[in-house]
Write a protein that holds these residues in place. Structure first.
Motif, PDB file in Angstrom:
ATOM      1  N   MET A   1      35.926  33.913  37.932  1.00 34.60           N
ATOM      2  CA  MET A   1      35.712  34.065  39.352  1.00 34.60           C
ATOM      3  C   MET A   1      36.748  35.053  39.892  1.00 34.60           C
ATOM      4  SD  MET A   1      35.965  31.199  42.399  1.00 34.60           S
ATOM      5  CE  MET A   1      35.816  29.937  41.205  1.00 34.60           C
ATOM      6  N   LYS A   2      36.281  36.028  40.633  1.00 37.01           N
ATOM      7  CA  LYS A   2      37.159  37.037  41.209  1.00 37.01           C
ATOM      8  C   LYS A   2      37.798  36.490  42.490  1.00 37.01           C
ATOM      9  CE  LYS A   2      37.398  41.931  41.756  1.00 37.01           C
ATOM     10  NZ  LYS A   2      36.788  43.163  41.372  1.00 37.01           N
ATOM     11  N   VAL A   3      39.081  36.812  42.666  1.00 39.03           N
ATOM     12  CA  VAL A   3      39.827  36.364  43.835  1.00 39.03           C
ATOM     13  C   VAL A   3      40.194  37.577  44.682  1.00 39.03           C
ATOM     14  CG1 VAL A   3      41.967  35.258  44.599  1.00 39.03           C
ATOM     15  CG2 VAL A   3      40.737  34.353  42.632  1.00 39.03           C
ATOM     16  N   TYR A   4      40.045  37.428  45.986  1.00 38.51           N
ATOM     17  CA  TYR A   4      40.392  38.483  46.936  1.00 38.51           C
ATOM     18  C   TYR A   4      41.544  37.985  47.801  1.00 38.51           C
ATOM     19  CZ  TYR A   4      35.896  40.078  45.391  1.00 38.51           C
ATOM     20  OH  TYR A   4      34.848  40.477  44.595  1.00 38.51           O
ATOM     21  N   ASN A   5      42.550  38.811  47.941  1.00 40.22           N
ATOM     22  CA  ASN A   5      43.732  38.446  48.719  1.00 40.22           C
ATOM     23  C   ASN A   5      43.778  39.227  50.017  1.00 40.22           C
ATOM     24  OD1 ASN A   5      45.476  36.769  46.747  1.00 40.22           O
ATOM     25  ND2 ASN A   5      44.810  38.521  45.553  1.00 40.22           N
ATOM     26  N   SER A  22      41.949  42.886  45.383  1.00 41.35           N
ATOM     27  CA  SER A  22      41.649  41.912  44.322  1.00 41.35           C
ATOM     28  C   SER A  22      42.790  41.873  43.294  1.00 41.35           C
ATOM     29  CB  SER A  22      40.330  42.249  43.638  1.00 41.35           C
ATOM     30  OG  SER A  22      40.396  43.530  43.068  1.00 41.35           O
ATOM     31  N   GLU A  54      44.175  33.536  49.556  1.00 44.33           N
ATOM     32  CA  GLU A  54      43.141  33.869  48.579  1.00 44.33           C
ATOM     33  C   GLU A  54      41.767  33.424  49.036  1.00 44.33           C
ATOM     34  OE1 GLU A  54      44.446  31.939  44.983  1.00 44.33           O
ATOM     35  OE2 GLU A  54      45.930  33.503  44.577  1.00 44.33           O
ATOM     36  N   PHE A  55      40.789  34.248  48.693  1.00 44.25           N
ATOM     37  CA  PHE A  55      39.381  33.947  48.971  1.00 44.25           C
ATOM     38  C   PHE A  55      38.577  34.213  47.706  1.00 44.25           C
ATOM     39  CE2 PHE A  55      41.187  35.015  53.028  1.00 44.25           C
ATOM     40  CZ  PHE A  55      40.560  34.198  53.937  1.00 44.25           C
ATOM     41  N   THR A  56      37.508  33.462  47.520  1.00 46.93           N
ATOM     42  CA  THR A  56      36.606  33.735  46.401  1.00 46.93           C
ATOM     43  C   THR A  56      35.360  34.472  46.873  1.00 46.93           C
ATOM     44  OG1 THR A  56      35.634  31.538  46.643  1.00 46.93           O
ATOM     45  CG2 THR A  56      37.398  31.792  44.999  1.00 46.93           C
ATOM     46  N   GLU A  57      35.155  34.524  48.178  1.00 40.59           N
ATOM     47  CA  GLU A  57      34.018  35.243  48.736  1.00 40.59           C
ATOM     48  C   GLU A  57      34.526  36.470  49.484  1.00 40.59           C
ATOM     49  OE1 GLU A  57      31.087  32.883  50.759  1.00 40.59           O
ATOM     50  OE2 GLU A  57      31.776  31.102  49.698  1.00 40.59           O
TER      51      GLU A  57
END
Length: 96
Positions: A1-5, A22, A54-57
């Motif tokens: 799962m990619k994480v966006y900061n 990311s 952090e967000f996954t979406e």
């Protein structure tokens, strides 16, 4: 799962820069090293990472980044300091 900061940097001149990435630590290093010569932070180095979440979406991360960019310095500082109870009042317009 990619994480966006979503992150906030404090610049040498005490201003804040908000962004999204990311790869947080790589991005901070890029700013610190001056990789982006014409960026907001380039002439304001050194920078300091003062907040991130952090967000996954990606859509939610982008929405939060845009929201923070519109905030006052006082509201950003409340977020950075974890003073979440202050955020609603700092959002209210002050009338004279």
């Amino acid at each position: 799962m990619k994480v966006y900061n979503v992150y906030i940097l404090r610049c040498r001149d005490k201003t804040y820069y908000t962004g999204i990435t990311s790869d947080l630590w790589e991005r901070v290093e890029q700013y610190q090293s001056g990789k982006y010569n014409n960026s907001y932070t380039s002439s304001r180095r050194p920078i300091e990472l003062v907040y991130y979440c952090e967000f996954t979406e990606p859509e939610l991360a982008i929405e939060f980044e845009k929201r923070i960019k519109k905030w006052s310095q006082a509201k950003k500082e409340a977020l950075i300091n974890g003073e979440f109870e202050k955020l609603p009042n700092l959002a209210k317009k002050r009338f004279k």
